[in-house]
Design an enzyme around this catalytic site. Structure first.
Site, PDB file in Angstrom:
ATOM      1  N   ARG A  59     -15.150  11.662  28.207  1.00 27.91           N
ATOM      2  CA  ARG A  59     -15.025  10.829  29.322  1.00 27.91           C
ATOM      3  C   ARG A  59     -13.736  10.096  29.711  1.00 27.91           C
ATOM      4  NH1 ARG A  59     -20.647  10.594  27.377  1.00 27.91           N
ATOM      5  NH2 ARG A  59     -19.667   9.009  25.758  1.00 27.91           N
ATOM      6  N   GLU A  96     -21.591   5.092  12.499  1.00 24.57           N
ATOM      7  CA  GLU A  96     -22.534   4.264  11.677  1.00 24.57           C
ATOM      8  C   GLU A  96     -22.955   4.936  10.466  1.00 24.57           C
ATOM      9  OE1 GLU A  96     -25.666   3.881  14.413  1.00 24.57           O
ATOM     10  OE2 GLU A  96     -26.998   2.532  13.163  1.00 24.57           O
TER      11      GLU A  96
HETATM   12  P1  AMP Z   1     -16.861   3.080  19.320  1.00 24.52           P
HETATM   13  O1  AMP Z   1     -16.005   3.647  18.432  1.00 24.52           O
HETATM   14  O2  AMP Z   1     -18.021   2.523  18.313  1.00 24.52           O
HETATM   15  O3  AMP Z   1     -16.211   2.059  19.864  1.00 24.52           O
HETATM   16  O4  AMP Z   1     -17.693   3.994  20.270  1.00 24.52           O
HETATM   17  C1  AMP Z   1     -16.939   4.456  21.382  1.00 24.52           C
HETATM   18  C2  AMP Z   1     -17.199   5.779  21.724  1.00 24.52           C
HETATM   19  O5  AMP Z   1     -18.527   6.254  21.596  1.00 24.52           O
HETATM   20  C3  AMP Z   1     -16.732   5.956  23.149  1.00 24.52           C
HETATM   21  O6  AMP Z   1     -16.140   7.277  23.195  1.00 24.52           O
HETATM   22  C4  AMP Z   1     -18.210   5.806  23.889  1.00 24.52           C
HETATM   23  O7  AMP Z   1     -18.111   6.956  24.964  1.00 24.52           O
HETATM   24  C5  AMP Z   1     -19.070   6.284  22.877  1.00 24.52           C
HETATM   25  N1  AMP Z   1     -20.386   5.487  22.827  1.00 24.52           N
HETATM   26  C6  AMP Z   1     -20.666   4.574  21.897  1.00 24.52           C
HETATM   27  N2  AMP Z   1     -21.806   3.822  22.017  1.00 24.52           N
HETATM   28  C7  AMP Z   1     -21.951   4.357  23.193  1.00 24.52           C
HETATM   29  C8  AMP Z   1     -23.316   3.903  24.160  1.00 24.52           C
HETATM   30  N3  AMP Z   1     -24.264   2.884  23.988  1.00 24.52           N
HETATM   31  N4  AMP Z   1     -23.291   4.292  25.509  1.00 24.52           N
HETATM   32  C9  AMP Z   1     -22.296   5.240  25.877  1.00 24.52           C
HETATM   33  N5  AMP Z   1     -21.478   5.905  24.916  1.00 24.52           N
HETATM   34  C10 AMP Z   1     -21.264   5.424  23.787  1.00 24.52           C
END
Ligand code: AMP
Length: 175
Positions: A59, A96
């Site tokens: 995205r 996770e």
């Molecule tokens: P993080 O590395 O934990 O900050 O996760 C960010 C990445 O995971 C981004 O590319 C987001 O598009 C995707 N992502 C994580 N959690 C969600 C969520 N609740 N809804 C949509 N996309 C998410």
């Protein structure tokens, strides 16, 4: 940003139980909403010298391409492992459960180039932090990072701020 929030669909328990997935395809499909989002994400950087936007798959590509056009700069794709055709550098980051790797072409960022990171959402900040590391390893300077959605309870913005990359996110909140 409040009106953008209404355009984002929340899908409970996707892709797995307990996750509230923030689906921005509904925002992307709305002409005014998309324009407003691109404007809000680009505007803070309008007076900065930016050489390229680095968009995170997938995205971040859609938003990043439009933002790069607005800022009249280049675009660099940061992709999941094994997707880029030329020589790459990779960066591991924690999920996770387990780890993942994002990659960038080794010659995508020149020394001293000023780069803006773009993705749709920041949760734990792990993905964005890995992008910061990739850009810095290439000698680039991370000017900032911009997102539509912040999930503040997961601490991503704080984590990124501690890397001094001036993150900005919309006021769309999730759980
Ligand atoms: P993080 O590395 O934990 O900050 O996760 C960010 C990445 O995971 C981004 O590319 C987001 O598009 C995707 N992502 C994580 N959690 C969600 C969520 N609740 N809804 C949509 N996309 C998410």
């Amino acid at each position: 940003m409040q009106s953008l929030e209404r355009l984002i669909r929340t899908i409970p328990d996707y892709p797995k139980a307990g996750i509230m997935f923030r689906d921005i395809t509904t925002l992307l499909g709305d002409a005014k909403g998309l324009k407003k989002a691109i404007q809000a994400m680009s505007e803070p950087y309008g007076d900065e010298k930016i050489d390229a936007v680095a968009g995170i798959e997938a995205r971040g590509f859609i938003l990043g391409g439009a933002i790069a056009d607005r800022l009249a700069c280049g675009f660099i794709p940061i992709r999941k492992k094994g997707k880029l055709p030329w020589k790459t550098i990779g960066q591991e980051y924690a999920l996770e459960y387990g780890v993942d790797i994002i990659e960038m072409h080794e010659d995508a960022v020149g020394k001293g180039q000023r780069i803006l990171i773009v993705d749709d959402l920041i949760a734990t900040g792990g993905t964005a932090e890995a992008a910061v590391k990739l850009i810095r390893r290439s000698g680039g300077d991370v000017v900032g990072a911009t997102f539509i959605v912040d999930l503040p309870e997961l601490g991503g913005i704080k984590r990124l701020a501690s890397t001094a990359s001036k993150p900005r996110a919309g006021r769309v909140r999730g759980h």
